[in-house]
Motif scaffolding. Structure first.
Motif, PDB file in Angstrom:
ATOM      1  N   ASP A  40       0.835  -1.207   0.000  1.00  0.00           N
ATOM      2  CA  ASP A  40       0.000   0.000   0.000  1.00  0.00           C
ATOM      3  C   ASP A  40       0.865   1.250   0.000  1.00  0.00           C
ATOM      4  O   ASP A  40       0.703   2.158  -0.832  1.00  0.00           O
ATOM      5  CB  ASP A  40      -0.926  -0.031   1.207  1.00  0.00           C
ATOM      6  CG  ASP A  40      -2.004   1.048   1.129  1.00  0.00           C
ATOM      7  OD1 ASP A  40      -1.986   1.847   0.177  1.00  0.00           O
ATOM      8  OD2 ASP A  40      -2.869   1.080   2.021  1.00  0.00           O
ATOM      9  N   ARG A  82      -6.168   2.502  -4.781  1.00  0.00           N
ATOM     10  CA  ARG A  82      -7.057   1.857  -3.819  1.00  0.00           C
ATOM     11  C   ARG A  82      -6.531   0.447  -3.550  1.00  0.00           C
ATOM     12  O   ARG A  82      -6.431  -0.366  -4.470  1.00  0.00           O
ATOM     13  CB  ARG A  82      -8.490   1.786  -4.349  1.00  0.00           C
ATOM     14  CG  ARG A  82      -9.173   3.151  -4.437  1.00  0.00           C
ATOM     15  CD  ARG A  82     -10.629   2.988  -4.810  1.00  0.00           C
ATOM     16  NE  ARG A  82     -10.759   2.471  -6.162  1.00  0.00           N
ATOM     17  CZ  ARG A  82     -11.867   1.891  -6.630  1.00  0.00           C
ATOM     18  NH1 ARG A  82     -12.906   1.727  -5.840  1.00  0.00           N
ATOM     19  NH2 ARG A  82     -11.916   1.464  -7.880  1.00  0.00           N
ATOM     20  N   ASP A 123      -6.856  -2.934  -1.045  1.00  0.00           N
ATOM     21  CA  ASP A 123      -7.636  -3.681  -0.058  1.00  0.00           C
ATOM     22  C   ASP A 123      -6.959  -5.032   0.127  1.00  0.00           C
ATOM     23  O   ASP A 123      -7.192  -5.978  -0.626  1.00  0.00           O
ATOM     24  CB  ASP A 123      -9.076  -3.849  -0.542  1.00  0.00           C
ATOM     25  CG  ASP A 123      -9.940  -4.609   0.469  1.00  0.00           C
ATOM     26  OD1 ASP A 123      -9.493  -4.738   1.631  1.00  0.00           O
ATOM     27  OD2 ASP A 123     -11.038  -5.052   0.107  1.00  0.00           O
ATOM     28  N   VAL A 131      -6.002  -0.311  -8.670  1.00  0.00           N
ATOM     29  CA  VAL A 131      -6.864  -1.008  -7.704  1.00  0.00           C
ATOM     30  C   VAL A 131      -6.212  -2.349  -7.392  1.00  0.00           C
ATOM     31  O   VAL A 131      -5.956  -3.148  -8.301  1.00  0.00           O
ATOM     32  CB  VAL A 131      -8.289  -1.219  -8.244  1.00  0.00           C
ATOM     33  CG1 VAL A 131      -9.143  -1.967  -7.227  1.00  0.00           C
ATOM     34  CG2 VAL A 131      -8.925   0.120  -8.601  1.00  0.00           C
ATOM     35  N   LYS A 161      -6.518  -5.774  -4.843  1.00  0.00           N
ATOM     36  CA  LYS A 161      -7.401  -6.500  -3.928  1.00  0.00           C
ATOM     37  C   LYS A 161      -6.779  -7.838  -3.598  1.00  0.00           C
ATOM     38  O   LYS A 161      -6.289  -8.539  -4.483  1.00  0.00           O
ATOM     39  CB  LYS A 161      -8.779  -6.698  -4.565  1.00  0.00           C
ATOM     40  CG  LYS A 161      -9.785  -7.371  -3.638  1.00  0.00           C
ATOM     41  CD  LYS A 161     -11.144  -7.510  -4.311  1.00  0.00           C
ATOM     42  CE  LYS A 161     -12.156  -8.168  -3.378  1.00  0.00           C
ATOM     43  NZ  LYS A 161     -13.469  -8.353  -4.030  1.00  0.00           N
ATOM     44  N   ASP A 178      -7.476 -11.501  -2.120  1.00  0.00           N
ATOM     45  CA  ASP A 178      -8.404 -12.555  -1.746  1.00  0.00           C
ATOM     46  C   ASP A 178      -7.602 -13.741  -1.239  1.00  0.00           C
ATOM     47  O   ASP A 178      -6.382 -13.806  -1.443  1.00  0.00           O
ATOM     48  CB  ASP A 178      -9.256 -12.973  -2.950  1.00  0.00           C
ATOM     49  CG  ASP A 178     -10.168 -11.841  -3.410  1.00  0.00           C
ATOM     50  OD1 ASP A 178     -10.720 -11.156  -2.545  1.00  0.00           O
ATOM     51  OD2 ASP A 178     -10.307 -11.650  -4.642  1.00  0.00           O
TER      52      ASP A 178
END
Length: 450
Positions: A333, A350, A352, A389, A391, A393
């Motif tokens: 990040d 962004r 996550d 972006v 992400k 998982d």
């Protein structure tokens, strides 16, 4: 008070004089209850009715799929003289068979709990190679055979299942039907009566009902065996394809590493090294002037100081492009935010990610992909805004870099092909969508399981 010599346990059975339990009147013995449950439980078992649903669903799927596949095969073969049309129809038919295979594997696992190993093939470079490989794959022809066999096999299974359940229910219910029918029941003008005839029909019906769950499960097991034979991937072919892809990705990773090393050498030679050579020359001039012209020497030292700061800045930029310290210290990040702050195009980041960080090698590849993508945005995209972006998982790290530029990015170019090689080196996948006029979207999936 009188003592009867026998105690009564909580279960309701009295103990006889020899210590044996006497069953209370009206209650079956424990062994009888166990036998009764063993006999009747399959009738209401979820496994039985899931098998019934599976067999009926197979019949419906066969009714839908068989005409489509037959029409596709006949039309494709008829159009083969006009090569493009025939190949397109046959390729679509094979694609439908592959789609059926994936759906059937999911149905077997959901309803029967049977896992069928799915196929794996490395991605093809071009669409026509994908079509040729699909035509030559043994799995494709097995999927086609399954699509043609599905309806006849399901028809036989459904007839047997409906027969055993329907006949069992009909025969077991004959006494009630005879009793309820006014004036009795006549077959071919003869009255149906007689205890033994009804008894035989009832016993036969009950036997069929008790056998129906086992027949149903047996048919479902046979169906699963056929599905496993035709829908399961050939392990040897899968390993051969996997070895071929690993050889290709290994060569790509070696080439990418060599290209990266050459880039670092070029940047060092053309950037920091030249500035350090110039710095050494300036310091030599200043040293020669210290005794004769201290003011000029001070000016030269000041210029050398500026060159030293520029050389340090270039070295920091070079290190940041390889593996920045902030990535190791603070994670992806912070590293991507720092990278976006240096881009001349406004970038929205962004991220996550789960609490547990991805492996360092995966973080480094993700950082390199974003760095290279933002470099391309700044140099070639003519974009006014970009977005990153990321992400995380379970077992997978996905990142998307998009911009509103002019598009037209060439995935076979040196930059994007190098990214694809790095990503493929860890079994990742990279997809570039960049039509003329934009936008450009780079999607990357990196496995990061333990």
């Amino acid at each position: 008070m009188t003592d009867s010599g026998a105690s009564t346990p909580a279960g309701g059975a009295a103990l006889t004089g020899d210590g044996a339990a006497a069953v209370a009147p009206g209650l079956p013995a424990t062994g009888d209850r166990r036998l009764l449950c063993t006999v009747l439980l399959p009738l209401v078992s979820a496994t039985t009715w899931l098998a019934v649903i599976h067999l009926l669903a197979g019949f419906v799927i066969g009714v839908v799929v068989l005409p489509l596949v037959l029409v596709g095969l006949i039309l494709g073969c008829a159009l083969l003289p006009t090569l493009p049309a025939g190949v397109a129809v046959l390729a679509s038919t094979f694609w439908l068979c592959g789609l059926l295979a994936r759906g059937e594997r999911a149905r077997f696992e959901l309803l029967l709990g049977r896992q069928i190993r799915s196929g794996w093939m490395p991605p093809a470079d071009t669409w026509w190679r994908a079509i040729v490989r699909n035509f030559m794959s043994a799995a494709t022809w097995r999927y086609l055979a399954y699509a043609l066999l599905r309806l006849p096999l399901s028809l036989l299974e459904v007839v047997l299942v409906l027969t055993v359940w329907g006949q069992g229910l009909a025969l077991a219910a004959i006494p009630a039907y005879v009793w309820a029918a006014p004036g009795g029941v006549h077959v071919d003008g003869m009255a149906v009566h007689g205890f033994w005839l009804l008894a035989v029909a009832t016993v036969t019906g009950v036997a069929l009902l008790l056998a129906a769950p086992h027949v149903t499960r047996g048919l479902a097991t046979m169906d699963a065996a056929v599905g496993g034979l035709l829908l399961q991937t050939d392990r040897r072919a899968e390993l051969t394809a996997r070895i071929g892809e690993l050889e290709t990705t290994r060569a790509q990773v070696v080439d990418a590493a060599a290209a990266e090393r050459m880039r670092i050498e070029r940047d060092l030679h053309d950037g920091a090294q030249q500035r350090l050579v110039s710095l050494a020359m300036e310091l030599g001039r200043a040293k020669a002037k210290f005794s004769s012209d201290p003011a000029a020497a001070a000016i030269i030292v000041s210029e050398a100081h500026e060159q030293a700061k520029q050389a340090l800045s270039e070295l920091r930029h070079l290190v940041r492009g390889v593996h920045p310290p902030v990535l190791t210290a603070r994670g992806l990040d912070a590293a991507l935010s720092s990278l976006a702050a240096l881009c001349p195009v406004p970038v929205t980041v962004r991220v996550d990610l789960p609490v547990i960080r991805p492996p360092s090698a995966i973080e480094a590849i993700a950082y390199f992909v974003v760095a290279e993508a933002l470099t391309n945005v700044a140099k070639h995209a003519h974009a006014s805004h970009a977005e990153v972006v990321v992400k995380g998982d379970p077992g997978l790290l996905t990142l998307v870099v998009s911009d509103d530029g002019v598009g037209g990015a060439d995935q076979s170019g040196q930059g994007l092909s190098g990214l694809a090689a790095r990503v493929a080196g860890v079994d990742g996948r990279l997809k570039v969508t960049s039509p003329q006029g934009g936008p450009t979207v780079i999607e990357v999936a990196l496995p990061c399981g333990s």
